[in-house]
Design a protein around this motif. Structure first.
Motif, PDB file in Angstrom:
ATOM      1  N   LEU A   1       7.840 -11.632  16.078  1.00 51.67           N
ATOM      2  CA  LEU A   1       7.577 -10.256  16.497  1.00 51.67           C
ATOM      3  C   LEU A   1       8.672  -9.316  15.981  1.00 51.67           C
ATOM      4  CD1 LEU A   1       5.669  -8.481  18.191  1.00 51.67           C
ATOM      5  CD2 LEU A   1       7.140  -8.914  20.173  1.00 51.67           C
ATOM      6  N   ALA A   2       9.924  -9.768  16.070  1.00 53.95           N
ATOM      7  CA  ALA A   2      11.028  -8.934  15.584  1.00 53.95           C
ATOM      8  C   ALA A   2      10.930  -8.718  14.083  1.00 53.95           C
ATOM      9  CB  ALA A   2      12.363  -9.578  15.937  1.00 53.95           C
ATOM     10  N   LEU A   3      10.554  -9.750  13.341  1.00 56.34           N
ATOM     11  CA  LEU A   3      10.410  -9.616  11.892  1.00 56.34           C
ATOM     12  C   LEU A   3       9.283  -8.661  11.524  1.00 56.34           C
ATOM     13  CD1 LEU A   3      10.951 -13.331  10.811  1.00 56.34           C
ATOM     14  CD2 LEU A   3      12.468 -11.399  10.327  1.00 56.34           C
ATOM     15  N   GLN A   4       8.184  -8.701  12.294  1.00 57.24           N
ATOM     16  CA  GLN A   4       7.082  -7.782  12.032  1.00 57.24           C
ATOM     17  C   GLN A   4       7.527  -6.326  12.235  1.00 57.24           C
ATOM     18  OE1 GLN A   4       3.859  -8.936  14.579  1.00 57.24           O
ATOM     19  NE2 GLN A   4       3.357 -10.778  13.366  1.00 57.24           N
ATOM     20  N   GLY A   5       8.239  -6.048  13.364  1.00 58.43           N
ATOM     21  CA  GLY A   5       8.718  -4.686  13.629  1.00 58.43           C
ATOM     22  C   GLY A   5       9.664  -4.200  12.549  1.00 58.43           C
ATOM     23  N   LEU A   6      10.555  -5.110  12.088  1.00 63.10           N
ATOM     24  CA  LEU A   6      11.492  -4.733  11.034  1.00 63.10           C
ATOM     25  C   LEU A   6      10.755  -4.425   9.737  1.00 63.10           C
ATOM     26  CD1 LEU A   6      14.471  -4.402  10.200  1.00 63.10           C
ATOM     27  CD2 LEU A   6      14.474  -6.842   9.599  1.00 63.10           C
ATOM     28  N   ALA A   7       9.723  -5.214   9.440  1.00 62.64           N
ATOM     29  CA  ALA A   7       8.970  -4.982   8.210  1.00 62.64           C
ATOM     30  C   ALA A   7       8.243  -3.636   8.250  1.00 62.64           C
ATOM     31  CB  ALA A   7       7.966  -6.125   8.000  1.00 62.64           C
ATOM     32  N   ARG A   8       7.671  -3.267   9.404  1.00 63.39           N
ATOM     33  CA  ARG A   8       6.981  -1.980   9.518  1.00 63.39           C
ATOM     34  C   ARG A   8       7.964  -0.822   9.324  1.00 63.39           C
ATOM     35  NH1 ARG A   8       4.213  -4.420  13.851  1.00 63.39           N
ATOM     36  NH2 ARG A   8       5.646  -3.417  15.342  1.00 63.39           N
ATOM     37  N   GLN A   9       9.143  -0.962   9.922  1.00 66.66           N
ATOM     38  CA  GLN A   9      10.128   0.105   9.810  1.00 66.66           C
ATOM     39  C   GLN A   9      10.603   0.256   8.364  1.00 66.66           C
ATOM     40  OE1 GLN A   9      10.681   2.009  12.404  1.00 66.66           O
ATOM     41  NE2 GLN A   9      12.025   3.388  11.249  1.00 66.66           N
ATOM     42  N   GLU A  10      10.711  -0.884   7.650  1.00 68.50           N
ATOM     43  CA  GLU A  10      11.125  -0.814   6.247  1.00 68.50           C
ATOM     44  C   GLU A  10      10.108  -0.057   5.397  1.00 68.50           C
ATOM     45  OE1 GLU A  10      14.008  -4.341   4.785  1.00 68.50           O
ATOM     46  OE2 GLU A  10      12.005  -5.015   5.371  1.00 68.50           O
ATOM     47  N   ARG A  11       8.817  -0.217   5.730  1.00 67.59           N
ATOM     48  CA  ARG A  11       7.771   0.467   4.950  1.00 67.59           C
ATOM     49  C   ARG A  11       7.810   1.991   5.166  1.00 67.59           C
ATOM     50  NH1 ARG A  11       4.710  -4.181   6.453  1.00 67.59           N
ATOM     51  NH2 ARG A  11       3.785  -3.056   8.218  1.00 67.59           N
ATOM     52  N   LEU A  12       8.481   2.449   6.242  1.00 65.48           N
ATOM     53  CA  LEU A  12       8.547   3.889   6.535  1.00 65.48           C
ATOM     54  C   LEU A  12       9.799   4.558   5.951  1.00 65.48           C
ATOM     55  CD1 LEU A  12       7.449   3.836  10.287  1.00 65.48           C
ATOM     56  CD2 LEU A  12       6.058   4.488   8.311  1.00 65.48           C
ATOM     57  N   LYS A  13      10.579   3.779   5.191  1.00 61.84           N
ATOM     58  CA  LYS A  13      11.855   4.309   4.703  1.00 61.84           C
ATOM     59  C   LYS A  13      11.694   5.589   3.881  1.00 61.84           C
ATOM     60  CE  LYS A  13      15.226   0.581   4.608  1.00 61.84           C
ATOM     61  NZ  LYS A  13      16.078  -0.271   3.765  1.00 61.84           N
ATOM     62  N   ARG A  14      10.611   5.766   3.166  1.00 64.70           N
ATOM     63  CA  ARG A  14      10.436   6.921   2.286  1.00 64.70           C
ATOM     64  C   ARG A  14       9.697   8.074   2.981  1.00 64.70           C
ATOM     65  NH1 ARG A  14      11.606   5.677  -3.007  1.00 64.70           N
ATOM     66  NH2 ARG A  14      11.885   3.465  -3.443  1.00 64.70           N
ATOM     67  N   SER A  15       9.379   7.822   4.269  1.00 63.48           N
ATOM     68  CA  SER A  15       8.646   8.868   5.004  1.00 63.48           C
ATOM     69  C   SER A  15       9.547   9.515   6.047  1.00 63.48           C
ATOM     70  CB  SER A  15       7.408   8.278   5.674  1.00 63.48           C
ATOM     71  OG  SER A  15       7.787   7.420   6.731  1.00 63.48           O
ATOM     72  N   SER A  16       9.049  10.668   6.582  1.00 64.32           N
ATOM     73  CA  SER A  16       9.815  11.376   7.606  1.00 64.32           C
ATOM     74  C   SER A  16       9.811  10.646   8.938  1.00 64.32           C
ATOM     75  CB  SER A  16       9.241  12.796   7.800  1.00 64.32           C
ATOM     76  OG  SER A  16       7.859  12.705   8.177  1.00 64.32           O
TER      77      SER A  16
ATOM     78  N   PHE B   1      10.645   7.588   9.356  1.00 63.21           N
ATOM     79  CA  PHE B   1      11.671   6.532   9.365  1.00 63.21           C
ATOM     80  C   PHE B   1      12.854   6.963  10.211  1.00 63.21           C
ATOM     81  CE2 PHE B   1      15.599   4.769   7.602  1.00 63.21           C
ATOM     82  CZ  PHE B   1      15.329   3.413   7.730  1.00 63.21           C
ATOM     83  N   SER B   2      13.341   6.017  11.019  1.00 62.48           N
ATOM     84  CA  SER B   2      14.517   6.263  11.844  1.00 62.48           C
ATOM     85  C   SER B   2      15.560   5.188  11.539  1.00 62.48           C
ATOM     86  CB  SER B   2      14.142   6.225  13.335  1.00 62.48           C
ATOM     87  OG  SER B   2      15.308   6.179  14.134  1.00 62.48           O
ATOM     88  N   GLN B   3      16.710   5.616  11.076  1.00 59.58           N
ATOM     89  CA  GLN B   3      17.771   4.658  10.747  1.00 59.58           C
ATOM     90  C   GLN B   3      18.236   3.926  11.984  1.00 59.58           C
ATOM     91  OE1 GLN B   3      18.837   3.938   7.661  1.00 59.58           O
ATOM     92  NE2 GLN B   3      20.195   2.345   8.517  1.00 59.58           N
ATOM     93  N   GLY B   4      18.313   4.599  13.124  1.00 59.53           N
ATOM     94  CA  GLY B   4      18.748   3.940  14.352  1.00 59.53           C
ATOM     95  C   GLY B   4      17.761   2.884  14.796  1.00 59.53           C
ATOM     96  N   ALA B   5      16.458   3.219  14.727  1.00 59.70           N
ATOM     97  CA  ALA B   5      15.444   2.233  15.108  1.00 59.70           C
ATOM     98  C   ALA B   5      15.474   1.028  14.163  1.00 59.70           C
ATOM     99  CB  ALA B   5      14.052   2.892  15.096  1.00 59.70           C
TER     100      ALA B   5
END
Length: 370
Positions: A118-133, A135-139
């Motif tokens: 579950l943690a790996l899935q959340g991290l992967a989703r957040q990585e895909r948002l890196k180029r969008s507004s 994306f949250s660095q803290g999250a």
């Protein structure tokens, strides 16, 4: 019988072609052996005794209360036979507890694997948002720490499985060692365990002797040691008259100054000896060589027949006829005798049936042991 009758009988024998051998009747069935040359040496009798090469105290490998003793002094046992049973109540409880602990540990691994996924899935989703507004660095950093924590929890859960399995292996060992077994074939010569007795680790329950692996030990004068190289064969003699052979295994590097002797160990095969004669400490005589081997012309002792005036004769088979041969004997050579004169190498002498033979009697000869 009148002289005229004797003359008539002699003429009848000549006319009918009946020679002296034929007059003896049917050919006798005999066993024969060959006269041959053998190496021998002068010997000196030395007293030795049977000693154990394998003897041990069978000990407990875990503590526990003796429930059953399965042997008596004097019993023959085979390697692996149970000798003593220990109580297993506590071990059975520990096994049940260990199996439950293993199940808990396995469930912990499954849960940790699910949290990590579950943690790996959340991290992967957040990585895909890196180029969008969005994306949250803290999250993103929080999710990285969640993955690391889940990985740590999974490692801990796997360690708990290994620990639970190790505890189960120890319990399984204790259960296996609840039966104390004979380590080799032997005879129980002492019993130490009794039902109800508490045993500590290493405490002996029985003394076991390998009766089939006895050796002979003899104190041999040091001047004879040089002639006893490994595998030198000697004759052994029991007080009952039974004979056997033994071979040198080792001359021990210990000398008794007062007697100028050294202990020598001999291997021997006692399978053909009366079992009643086989016991640790049993004394016997060894014929130890005192001279270098020399070659002798020898004849089997069974071939000897007492002749007139204490002389000796043998019957030599020549062309199917037993020829009487006076001989002169020398020294004994085990089951044979030295022949000084009267025979030649290769002569076939009668060893069975010779007590009924007459000179020049026809024979049907069979090699002894053939």
């Amino acid at each position: 019988m009148h002289s005229g009758c004797r003359i008539f009988l002699a003429m009848a024998i000549v006319l009918l072609g009946i020679g002296p051998a034929a007059a003896q009747g049917r050919a006798a069935s005999v066993l024969v052996e060959e006269v041959d040359i053998r190496a021998t040496s002068d010997t000196s009798p030395i007293i030795g005794q049977l000693v154990p090469s394998t003897q041990t105290d069978v000990a407990s490998r875990r503590p526990g209360v003796t429930v059953e003793v399965l042997f008596k002094v004097g019993d023959r046992v085979a390697g692996g036979d149970p000798l003593v049973r220990l109580a297993t109540d506590l071990q059975e409880i520990e096994r049940s507890s260990g199996e439950a602990a293993l199940e808990v540990a396995e469930a912990g691994v499954s849960a940790a694997e699910a949290r990590l996924a579950l943690a790996l899935q959340g991290l992967a989703r957040q990585e895909r948002l890196k180029r969008s507004s969005a994306f949250s660095q803290g999250a993103f950093e929080d999710l990285q720490r969640s993955v690391e924590q889940a990985q740590s929890e999974l490692a801990q859960a796997n360690a708990e499985i290994r620990s639970a399995r190790a505890r189960l292996a120890r319990v399984s060992f204790d259960l296996e060692q609840s039966i104390i077994r004979a380590p080799f074939n032997g005879v129980v010569i002492e019993r130490m365990a009794q039902p109800g007795q508490y045993l500590n680790i290493g405490e002996a329950v029985a003394k076991l002797l390998d009766i089939d692996a006895l050796e002979i030990e003899a104190d041999v004068p040091t001047e004879l040691i040089a002639g006893l190289t490994p595998r030198t064969e000697v004759t052994i003699l029991f007080a009952s008259g039974e004979r056997g052979t033994a071979t040198v295994r080792v001359a021990l590097p210990v000398e008794t100054i007062s007697t100028r002797t050294r202990p020598v160990r001999f291997r021997t095969d006692l399978s053909g000896i009366d079992p009643q004669l086989i016991a640790v400490g049993k004394s016997l005589t060894l014929q130890i060589p005192v001279s270098a081997p020399r070659e002798l012309l020898t004849v089997p002792k069974d071939a000897l027949v007492q002749g007139p005036g204490g002389s000796w004769i043998v019957y030599v088979v020549v062309d199917g006829v037993a020829k009487m041969s006076p001989i002169k004997l020398g020294q004994a050579a085990g089951a044979r005798m030295e022949v000084v004169s009267g025979l030649s190498p290769g002569d076939m002498v009668v060893v069975r049936g010779n007590e009924r033979l007459r000179p020049d009697q026809p024979v049907n000869a069979t090699p002894a042991g053939g």
